[in-house]
Write an enzyme that holds these catalytic residues in place. Structure first.
Site, PDB file in Angstrom:
ATOM      1  N   ASP A 145       0.874  -1.172   0.000  1.00  0.00           N
ATOM      2  CA  ASP A 145       0.000   0.000   0.000  1.00  0.00           C
ATOM      3  C   ASP A 145       0.909   1.219   0.000  1.00  0.00           C
ATOM      4  OD1 ASP A 145      -1.556   2.155   0.715  1.00  0.00           O
ATOM      5  OD2 ASP A 145      -2.631   1.117   2.320  1.00  0.00           O
ATOM      6  N   HIS A 162      -8.179   5.284   2.406  1.00  0.00           N
ATOM      7  CA  HIS A 162      -7.510   4.002   2.108  1.00  0.00           C
ATOM      8  C   HIS A 162      -8.373   3.188   1.144  1.00  0.00           C
ATOM      9  CE1 HIS A 162      -4.418   4.380   5.321  1.00  0.00           C
ATOM     10  NE2 HIS A 162      -5.365   5.059   5.944  1.00  0.00           N
ATOM     11  N   TYR A 210      -3.357  10.011  -0.122  1.00  0.00           N
ATOM     12  CA  TYR A 210      -3.433   9.713   1.307  1.00  0.00           C
ATOM     13  C   TYR A 210      -2.502   8.559   1.677  1.00  0.00           C
ATOM     14  CZ  TYR A 210      -5.025   9.483   5.985  1.00  0.00           C
ATOM     15  OH  TYR A 210      -5.039   9.509   7.347  1.00  0.00           O
ATOM     16  N   GLN A 217       2.874   4.240   2.631  1.00  0.00           N
ATOM     17  CA  GLN A 217       2.491   3.613   3.917  1.00  0.00           C
ATOM     18  C   GLN A 217       3.276   2.345   4.255  1.00  0.00           C
ATOM     19  OE1 GLN A 217      -1.800   2.927   5.288  1.00  0.00           O
ATOM     20  NE2 GLN A 217      -1.186   0.852   4.819  1.00  0.00           N
ATOM     21  N   GLY A 273      18.219  -6.004   0.005  1.00  0.00           N
ATOM     22  CA  GLY A 273      18.240  -7.239  -0.773  1.00  0.00           C
ATOM     23  C   GLY A 273      16.980  -8.067  -0.701  1.00  0.00           C
ATOM     24  N   ASN A 274      16.085  -7.788   0.273  1.00  0.00           N
ATOM     25  CA  ASN A 274      14.858  -8.568   0.394  1.00  0.00           C
ATOM     26  C   ASN A 274      13.793  -7.669   1.018  1.00  0.00           C
ATOM     27  OD1 ASN A 274      12.851 -10.535   1.339  1.00  0.00           O
ATOM     28  ND2 ASN A 274      14.406 -12.057   0.803  1.00  0.00           N
ATOM     29  N   LYS A 304      -8.002  -5.179   3.376  1.00  0.00           N
ATOM     30  CA  LYS A 304      -8.666  -4.942   4.665  1.00  0.00           C
ATOM     31  C   LYS A 304      -8.812  -6.224   5.468  1.00  0.00           C
ATOM     32  CE  LYS A 304      -9.220  -0.477   3.918  1.00  0.00           C
ATOM     33  NZ  LYS A 304      -8.019  -0.246   3.061  1.00  0.00           N
ATOM     34  N   TYR A 351       0.990   0.499  14.930  1.00  0.00           N
ATOM     35  CA  TYR A 351       0.054   0.436  13.818  1.00  0.00           C
ATOM     36  C   TYR A 351       0.636   1.083  12.567  1.00  0.00           C
ATOM     37  CZ  TYR A 351      -3.819   1.060  10.745  1.00  0.00           C
ATOM     38  OH  TYR A 351      -4.612   1.012   9.633  1.00  0.00           O
ATOM     39  N   LYS A 377      -3.114  -2.458   7.932  1.00  0.00           N
ATOM     40  CA  LYS A 377      -3.349  -3.897   8.021  1.00  0.00           C
ATOM     41  C   LYS A 377      -2.491  -4.607   6.987  1.00  0.00           C
ATOM     42  CE  LYS A 377      -5.724  -6.773  10.428  1.00  0.00           C
ATOM     43  NZ  LYS A 377      -5.460  -6.847  11.857  1.00  0.00           N
ATOM     44  N   ARG A 401     -10.087   0.470  10.258  1.00  0.00           N
ATOM     45  CA  ARG A 401      -8.966   0.681  11.188  1.00  0.00           C
ATOM     46  C   ARG A 401      -8.295  -0.623  11.604  1.00  0.00           C
ATOM     47  NH1 ARG A 401      -9.092   6.037  12.734  1.00  0.00           N
ATOM     48  NH2 ARG A 401     -10.923   7.074  11.922  1.00  0.00           N
TER      49      ARG A 401
HETATM   50  C1  F6R Z   1      -7.649  -0.295   7.596  1.00  0.00           C
HETATM   51  C2  F6R Z   1      -7.498   0.966   6.869  1.00  0.00           C
HETATM   52  C3  F6R Z   1      -8.473   2.036   7.111  1.00  0.00           C
HETATM   53  C4  F6R Z   1      -7.892   3.102   8.035  1.00  0.00           C
HETATM   54  C5  F6R Z   1      -8.928   4.204   8.343  1.00  0.00           C
HETATM   55  C6  F6R Z   1      -8.354   5.318   9.214  1.00  0.00           C
HETATM   56  O1  F6R Z   1      -6.649  -1.191   7.287  1.00  0.00           O
HETATM   57  O2  F6R Z   1      -6.579   1.148   6.108  1.00  0.00           O
HETATM   58  O3  F6R Z   1      -9.686   1.542   7.598  1.00  0.00           O
HETATM   59  O4  F6R Z   1      -7.458   2.505   9.223  1.00  0.00           O
HETATM   60  O5  F6R Z   1      -9.376   4.777   7.142  1.00  0.00           O
HETATM   61  O6  F6R Z   1      -7.184   5.773   8.626  1.00  0.00           O
HETATM   62  P1  F6R Z   1      -6.309   6.969   9.202  1.00  0.00           P
HETATM   63  O7  F6R Z   1      -5.943   6.601  10.620  1.00  0.00           O
HETATM   64  O8  F6R Z   1      -5.135   6.992   8.266  1.00  0.00           O
HETATM   65  O9  F6R Z   1      -7.166   8.181   9.123  1.00  0.00           O
HETATM   66 MG    MG Z   2      -3.910   1.960   3.325  1.00  0.00          MG
HETATM   67 MG    MG Z   3      -4.883  -2.309   2.058  1.00  0.00          MG
END
Ligand code: F6R
Ligand code: MG
Ligand code: MG
EC number: 3.1.3.11
Length: 382
Positions: A13, A20, A92, A96, A105-106, A134, A230, A233, A267
């Protein structure tokens, strides 16, 4: 028997449009350009670029074997290029999943998810790649168990002599970084005792017992454990070889006809159904989800990727999707309550320690608790 080919699926990502949700086409174009150059130079034999939700998926074939620094380096450079575009466009969460500036190398442990399978090409080599958003790698536990161990899913386990001996599951413990080989059907209950905890024990590889042929591979990166905090995911990928002594394409897909509950979604902190979708619906919207998976069908021909066939683009999966929508509605109605929301140890965002800290002086010991304690001491004779 043909040449040895490695199928490498590497994903990350690198930022997306409007939350996201999905990458920008310019990111996919930047990545495609780099892989096309690598193909021209002969580093890779063939490639395909796509996305599922906010994750960019590189599907590559080559002759260098798994964990090769040149292939991982190419993926890394492609992801850097996609990150550059993301920064320029102010997308956004740009970059990430690239947890480090330095590449050594990996890509493993640096953020991207990896599934690689080296194969001796059979006369025809039908393969499915699965790409989910997700959710986490353990999301493949239930369907892979069904595919390779459940005769109610896979008729071939009973009626194909080549599969009748069963399969060997490599189960990986993501907390301890170690794995165990377990045989099915003999050790089926042990397999289930472990993989029923998909946040910890992950089906990492599956081998055909009769000849040790590697039949399936799953990415096992867990970003939250890698970074210790965090960082999004760890959306997984998987490769499954099919047919001619392996589960048929239809037997593999059948395991996804039940939209089972997986961890991830909003999240990275909620349970929701895994919805099998065609590529055009591989965009996560409702409550940043629900979690979804695509299945791409390929034939590998001297390393060339013939395909993809968009395997969930079929009315036969409409009812699965409808059930997933019902489950989505049902789970959402729980709001912040478990089991929709994950347990505190699994959540990727949590304010619980802050809330407990804030309230610590306001908790008072209850009188009932004191009486109950006295009685239980009396009953135990102490
Ligand atoms: C879950 C994911 C989204 C974000 C959510 C809050 O894997 O990527 O659900 O967790 O949109 O994102 P932030 O904290 O970046 O505002
Ligand atoms: Mg994302
Ligand atoms: Mg994703």
């Amino acid at each position: 028997m043909g040449m040895k080919i490695t199928l490498s699926v590497i994903k990350a990502d690198l930022g997306s449009i409007a939350g996201h949700h999905m990458p920008h086409p310019d990111q996919l174009a930047a990545v495609t350009k780099m892989l096309a150059e690598a193909k021209q130079k002969g580093l890779i034999v063939d490639f395909y670029v796509t996305h599922v939700g906010d994750d960019i998926q590189l599907i590559m074939t080559h002759t260098k074997g798994p964990d090769h620094p040149d292939i991982h380096g190419l993926a890394w450079d492609a992801f850097k290029a996609a990150t550059k575009v993301a920064r320029e466009l102010k997308l956004y969460a740009a970059g990430q999943d690239l947890l480090s500036e330095a590449f050594s190398g990996n890509v493993k442990g640096l953020g991207p998810g990896v599934a690689e399978l080296e194969m001796e090409e059979r006369e025809a080599e039908p393969v499915i790649t699965f790409h989910a958003d997700k959710t986490e790698p353990g999301a493949f536990n239930l369907p892979l168990f069904r595919v390779f161990a459940d005769p109610f899913n896979t008729a071939g386990l009973v009626i194909d002599p080549k599969m009748h001996d069963g399969f060997v599951f490599e189960v990986y413990d993501v907390f301890e970084g170690r794995s165990v080989l377990l045989k099915s059907p003999e050790e089926m209950y042990d397999i289930l005792a472990l993989i029923g905890t998909p946040g910890r024990y992950i089906v990492r590889r599956v081998y055909r017992k009769s000849d040790n042929l590697l039949a399936a591979v799953v990415s096992v990166e867990r970003l939250n454990l890698i970074a210790g905090r965090y960082v999004g995911k760890d959306d997984p990928v998987a490769i499954v070889r099919t047919q001619h002594g392996l589960p048929a394409v239809g037997e593999v897909l059948e395991a996804f006809s039940f939209p089972h509950l997986v961890a991830g979604w909003m999240r990275g902190s909620h349970h929701g159904p895994l919805m099998p979708v065609p590529m055009r619906y591989a965009r996560v919207t409702r409550f940043d989800g629900p979690p979804r998976v695509i299945a791409l069908g390929w034939n590998i021909s001297n390393g060339k990727l013939i395909g993809p066939a968009d395997l969930f683009d079929d009315v036969a999966f409409d009812e699965t999707r409808r059930l997933a929508q019902f489950i989505t509605e049902y789970m959402r109605r729980h709001g912040p309550f478990m089991p929709h929301r994950l347990g505190p140890e699994e959540m990727e965002y949590t304010t619980l320690p802050l809330v407990l800290e804030k309230l610590k002086d306001r908790f008072v010991k209850s009188e009932e608790a004191k009486i109950v304690k006295k009685h239980s001491d009396m009953l135990s004779g102490s």
